[in-house]
Design a protein around this motif. Structure first.
Motif, PDB file in Angstrom:
ATOM      1  N   ASP A   1     -12.392   6.162  -7.181  1.00 49.49           N
ATOM      2  CA  ASP A   1     -11.910   4.994  -6.460  1.00 49.49           C
ATOM      3  C   ASP A   1     -12.106   3.726  -7.290  1.00 49.49           C
ATOM      4  N   TYR A   2     -11.286   2.731  -6.978  1.00 47.49           N
ATOM      5  CA  TYR A   2     -11.354   1.449  -7.666  1.00 47.49           C
ATOM      6  C   TYR A   2     -11.101   0.351  -6.646  1.00 47.49           C
ATOM      7  N   ARG A   3     -11.830  -0.731  -6.759  1.00 44.87           N
ATOM      8  CA  ARG A   3     -11.596  -1.907  -5.932  1.00 44.87           C
ATOM      9  C   ARG A   3     -11.737  -3.132  -6.823  1.00 44.87           C
TER      10      ARG A   3
ATOM     11  N   SER B   1      -6.703  -1.937  -5.179  1.00 46.24           N
ATOM     12  CA  SER B   1      -7.560  -0.775  -4.956  1.00 46.24           C
ATOM     13  C   SER B   1      -6.770   0.504  -5.151  1.00 46.24           C
TER      14      SER B   1
ATOM     15  N   THR C   1       0.867  -1.172   0.000  1.00 45.80           N
ATOM     16  CA  THR C   1       0.000   0.000   0.000  1.00 45.80           C
ATOM     17  C   THR C   1       0.902   1.221   0.000  1.00 45.80           C
TER      18      THR C   1
ATOM     19  N   THR D   1      -7.512   4.984  -4.398  1.00 46.82           N
ATOM     20  CA  THR D   1      -8.408   6.062  -4.006  1.00 46.82           C
ATOM     21  C   THR D   1      -7.822   7.376  -4.498  1.00 46.82           C
TER      22      THR D   1
END
Length: 166
Positions: free
Chosen positions: A158-160, A150, A106, A152
């Motif tokens: 946003d994408y997941r 993901s 991350t 943001t």
């Protein structure tokens, strides 16, 4: 009659047939986060060396974690048209699981462009370091399933990723 759907999409990284770095000068710096994952699949010999702690090069998971963190900060040196951005935070998890070594990165920034490539690079560099550390035990190690989980922030929102079995 042609509509917008018939128009050729504008290529953001090419102009007049030549590669270019997209100009983000006018974009506002916003908080952005991206998480990526990847797997290193270990043949029995490599897994045994890792589990027993008998790998002659040392602990592959610790080395991979450090390498991934460093890789996140060097992304623009490796990805040709990627903007150098300030990595304001990075976390790397490198764990031995039933399937193999799972790497999750991350990465965070406050910048005018996204941080997905930094997260993907962190995972890729960490995976390559697992291979390097364990290659004496087996050359059949496989790096697989590197993907964005993901993101943001930014104009695209946003994408997941869809969850799937590991």
């Amino acid at each position: 009659m042609t509509g917008p759907e018939d128009a050729t999409p504008e290529l953001t990284h090419f102009r007049d047939g030549q590669p270019r770095m997209v100009d983000v000068t006018g974009k506002a710096a916003t908080a952005r986060t991206a998480t990526a994952e990847g797997w290193v699949l270990l043949p029995p010999q490599a897994r045994a060396a890792l589990e027993a702690g008998t790998n002659p090069k040392g602990d592959p998971l610790t080395v991979a974690r450090l390498a991934g963190l460093a890789g996140s900060k060097r992304t623009a040196d490796l990805i040709t048209l990627c903007h150098p951005i300030p990595v304001t935070g990075a976390d790397l998890q490198v764990t031995l699981e039933e399937r193999g070594v799972r790497i999750v990165a991350t990465v965070r920034t406050t910048a005018p462009t996204g941080v997905e490539m930094e997260a993907l690079t962190a995972v890729s560099v960490a995976a390559l370091n697992v291979y390097d550390m364990l290659k004496a035990a087996s050359k059949a190690i496989r790096i697989t399933d590197v993907r964005l989980l993901s993101k943001t922030g930014g104009k695209s929102g946003d994408y997941r990723a869809e969850l799937r079995g590991g």
